[in-house]
Write a protein that holds these residues in place. Structure first.
Motif, short mmCIF file in Angstrom:
data_model
loop_
_atom_site.label_atom_id
_atom_site.label_comp_id
_atom_site.label_asym_id
_atom_site.label_seq_id
_atom_site.Cartn_x
_atom_site.Cartn_y
_atom_site.Cartn_z
N ILE A 137 24.06 6.81 -11.94
CA ILE A 137 22.65 6.50 -11.64
C ILE A 137 21.74 7.19 -12.66
N LYS A 138 22.05 8.45 -12.96
CA LYS A 138 21.28 9.19 -13.97
C LYS A 138 21.36 8.50 -15.32
N GLN A 139 22.55 8.03 -15.67
CA GLN A 139 22.75 7.33 -16.95
C GLN A 139 21.96 6.02 -16.98
N THR A 140 22.01 5.28 -15.89
CA THR A 140 21.29 4.01 -15.82
C THR A 140 19.78 4.22 -15.92
N LYS A 141 19.29 5.27 -15.27
CA LYS A 141 17.86 5.58 -15.36
C LYS A 141 17.48 5.98 -16.79
N ALA A 142 18.38 6.70 -17.47
CA ALA A 142 18.12 7.07 -18.86
C ALA A 142 18.10 5.83 -19.76
N GLU A 143 19.01 4.89 -19.48
CA GLU A 143 19.01 3.62 -20.23
C GLU A 143 17.71 2.87 -19.99
N TYR A 144 17.26 2.88 -18.74
CA TYR A 144 16.00 2.23 -18.39
C TYR A 144 14.84 2.84 -19.17
N GLU A 145 14.79 4.17 -19.21
CA GLU A 145 13.71 4.86 -19.93
C GLU A 145 13.79 4.60 -21.43
N PHE A 146 15.02 4.54 -21.95
CA PHE A 146 15.21 4.25 -23.37
C PHE A 146 14.65 2.87 -23.72
N ILE A 147 14.98 1.88 -22.89
CA ILE A 147 14.48 0.52 -23.11
C ILE A 147 12.96 0.49 -22.95
N LYS A 148 12.47 1.19 -21.94
CA LYS A 148 11.03 1.21 -21.66
C LYS A 148 10.25 1.83 -22.82
N ILE A 149 10.75 2.94 -23.37
CA ILE A 149 10.08 3.60 -24.49
C ILE A 149 10.01 2.66 -25.69
N ASN A 150 11.08 1.95 -25.96
CA ASN A 150 11.09 1.02 -27.10
C ASN A 150 10.14 -0.15 -26.88
N ILE A 151 10.03 -0.61 -25.64
CA ILE A 151 9.09 -1.69 -25.32
C ILE A 151 7.66 -1.22 -25.56
N ILE A 262 14.90 17.81 -24.76
CA ILE A 262 14.90 17.86 -23.30
C ILE A 262 14.77 16.47 -22.68
N ILE A 263 13.86 15.67 -23.20
CA ILE A 263 13.52 14.42 -22.50
C ILE A 263 13.96 13.15 -23.24
N LYS A 264 14.53 13.27 -24.44
CA LYS A 264 14.93 12.05 -25.15
C LYS A 264 16.03 11.31 -24.38
N PRO A 265 15.84 10.04 -24.03
CA PRO A 265 16.85 9.30 -23.26
C PRO A 265 18.20 9.21 -23.97
N GLU A 266 18.20 9.15 -25.32
CA GLU A 266 19.46 9.05 -26.04
C GLU A 266 20.36 10.26 -25.75
N LEU A 267 19.75 11.45 -25.70
CA LEU A 267 20.53 12.66 -25.44
C LEU A 267 20.98 12.71 -23.99
N ILE A 268 20.09 12.28 -23.09
CA ILE A 268 20.47 12.24 -21.67
C ILE A 268 21.65 11.28 -21.46
N LEU A 269 21.64 10.15 -22.16
CA LEU A 269 22.75 9.20 -22.09
C LEU A 269 24.04 9.85 -22.55
N SER A 270 23.97 10.59 -23.66
CA SER A 270 25.16 11.26 -24.19
C SER A 270 25.68 12.31 -23.21
N GLU A 271 24.77 13.06 -22.61
CA GLU A 271 25.16 14.09 -21.64
C GLU A 271 25.81 13.48 -20.41
N THR A 272 25.27 12.36 -19.95
CA THR A 272 25.87 11.71 -18.77
C THR A 272 27.23 11.12 -19.10
N GLN A 273 27.41 10.63 -20.32
CA GLN A 273 28.73 10.14 -20.73
C GLN A 273 29.75 11.27 -20.73
#
Length: 449
Positions: A137-151, A262-273
């Motif tokens: 769930i944390k990973q999916t939310k990070a993916e969501y934020e990553f997509i949102k930031i790019n949009i 701290i807040i970059k979604p790419e790093l959060i994605l890596s941490e969750t992986q």
């Protein structure tokens, strides 16, 4: 006829009220012919297919977790069979979990089975599944934020580009008007030589072409914005906004890097992986542990002799405790563990690389921002210096700062001054545009959109 009209009016009113309730901004988009940046961002997020996929992935993860943890509840199956048969020999008949012996002397059977199973112990499987679910769930939310930031980044860039082109269009329209005042001086003055006249006419034509190209570029940018936010490309909505230098509270590079890590979604994605890989390793290691279950069966079987002369009935039941404990698997579990450990090491190395890339991209964006800021200050000072201190440019600045100012020309020097003014003004607004872009990029790289 009146009833039909009333029904149509009621239907239209219902649809209008429904849209207003579901989409509170519906009135704004229908009654107002303009759309602002915040509206564009909201619509882009609302209509993004990638974000909708991410939302569905979150629901998928939640249901997969429920499926994985369903073993904690008892499983009860009920099977019922009824049939007729005709055979010369005794035979075995299998149906799902029932195996029946069909006697040639019987031709009608009825059977049912009630099956019960409950796992009592399965090691840390449930604990690991819950951890895996939370991490997913944390990973999916990070993916969501990553997509949102790019949009948001794409919309802001497109919007800023559109406003910059609008500023240039306004300038060149007025610039052509200024040249129109100068045209009689060149066309009607016999003292102006042929080459200077041609130079003016060619320049006038070039400015017209430049304006037309900028108008086309802005139109294309508008279409890109409409596509991004999910509006009809033929929409009559106008983009509303003012082109100006952004106000920005600047931080130092180390603060930007610390925030980004701290807040970059790419790093959060890596941490969750990494977390998921560790959990998968625990799940694999859990396979060597036994799991205990309790099982029960109740069978009811009835068969009828030919011509209903005789009926046979059997009732059977079973209740027992089962233990499943893998002792020797030929090294399969050890190989799977080694695979998971290698995968975990790879993910850790990738995370370190992502951290270094984040630092690099933030540093590059910061340096680009500082350079754009310095260039803007230079061009701004240069522009204001000519505006306030150069008397020969007084008429030009007054013309462009007002709506009704008219100018009279007396020499070719005025034409040269005008061309110089174009250079310093376009350089100035170009530097504003570059500064704003660099700031938006810095916000994106630090996850501060």
């Amino acid at each position: 006829m009146k009833n039909i009209k009333l029904k149509i009016i009621f239907f239209v009113f219902f649809i209008y009220s429904f849209l207003t309730f579901i989409f509170p901004d519906f009135l704004n988009y229908t009654n107002d012919s303009q759309i602002e940046l915040d509206d564009c961002i909201k619509l882009a997020i609302l209509n993004s297919r990638k974000l909708k996929i991410s939302e569905e992935n979150l629901i998928l993860i939640q249901n997969k977790t429920k499926e994985a943890l369903s073993y904690r509840f008892p499983k009860i199956n009920f099977i019922m069979n009824y049939g007729k048969f005709n055979t010369k020999y005794d035979m075995l008949f299998s149906y799902n979990e029932n195996v029946l012996m069909l006697d040639k002397t019987y031709n009608e059977i009825f059977s049912n089975r009630l099956y019960f199973s409950q796992i009592l112990y399965r090691g840390n499987f449930a604990k690991n599944i819950k951890k895996s679910s939370k991490t997913n769930i944390k990973q999916t939310k990070a993916e969501y934020e990553f997509i949102k930031i790019n949009i948001i980044f794409d919309i802001k860039m497109l919007f800023e580009n559109y406003l910059f082109l609008s500023k240039k269009i306004d300038f060149y329209k007025k610039y052509l008007k200024y040249l129109e005042y100068l045209r009689p001086y060149y066309l009607n003055n016999e003292n102006i030589d042929f080459y200077k006249k041609n130079e003016f006419n060619l320049y006038f034509s070039t400015i017209e072409q430049t304006l037309n190209k900028i108008i086309l570029d802005r139109k294309l940018k508008k279409l890109e914005i409409f596509k991004q936010i999910g509006l009809d490309l033929n929409s009559n909505l106008e983009i509303k906004g003012i082109f100006k230098q952004f106000d920005y509270k600047e931080k130092n590079l180390n603060e930007y890097i610390a925030r980004g890590l701290i807040i970059k979604p790419e790093l959060i994605l890596s941490e969750t992986q990494e977390e998921l890989s560790f959990i998968e390793l625990n799940i694999t290691m859990n396979e060597k542990n036994p799991f205990v279950s309790i099982n029960g069966i109740y069978d009811y079987y009835s068969s009828t002799y030919k011509d209903n002369l005789f009926t046979s009935t059997n009732k059977n039941w079973f209740m027992g405790l089962g233990i499943n404990w893998p002792l020797i698997d030929g090294g399969t579990l050890l190989a799977k563990n080694n695979q998971k450990k290698s995968n975990l090491k790879n993910i850790k190395l990738k995370r370190i690389e992502i951290e270094e890339n984040i630092k690099l991209e933030i540093t590059k964006a910061y340096e680009n921002y500082i350079l754009a800021k310095n260039i803007l200050e230079e061009n701004k000072n240069f522009y204001l210096n000519y505006k306030h201190n150069k008397k020969e440019f007084k008429n030009i600045f007054e013309f462009f700062d007002s709506d009704n100012k008219k100018i009279k020309y007396s020499s070719h020097k005025d034409f040269e001054l005008l061309k110089f003014y174009e250079n310093i003004f376009i350089n100035y607004i170009q530097s504003i545009f570059d500064y704003n872009k660099s700031m938006i990029l810095l916000q994106k790289e630090t996850g501060d959109m």
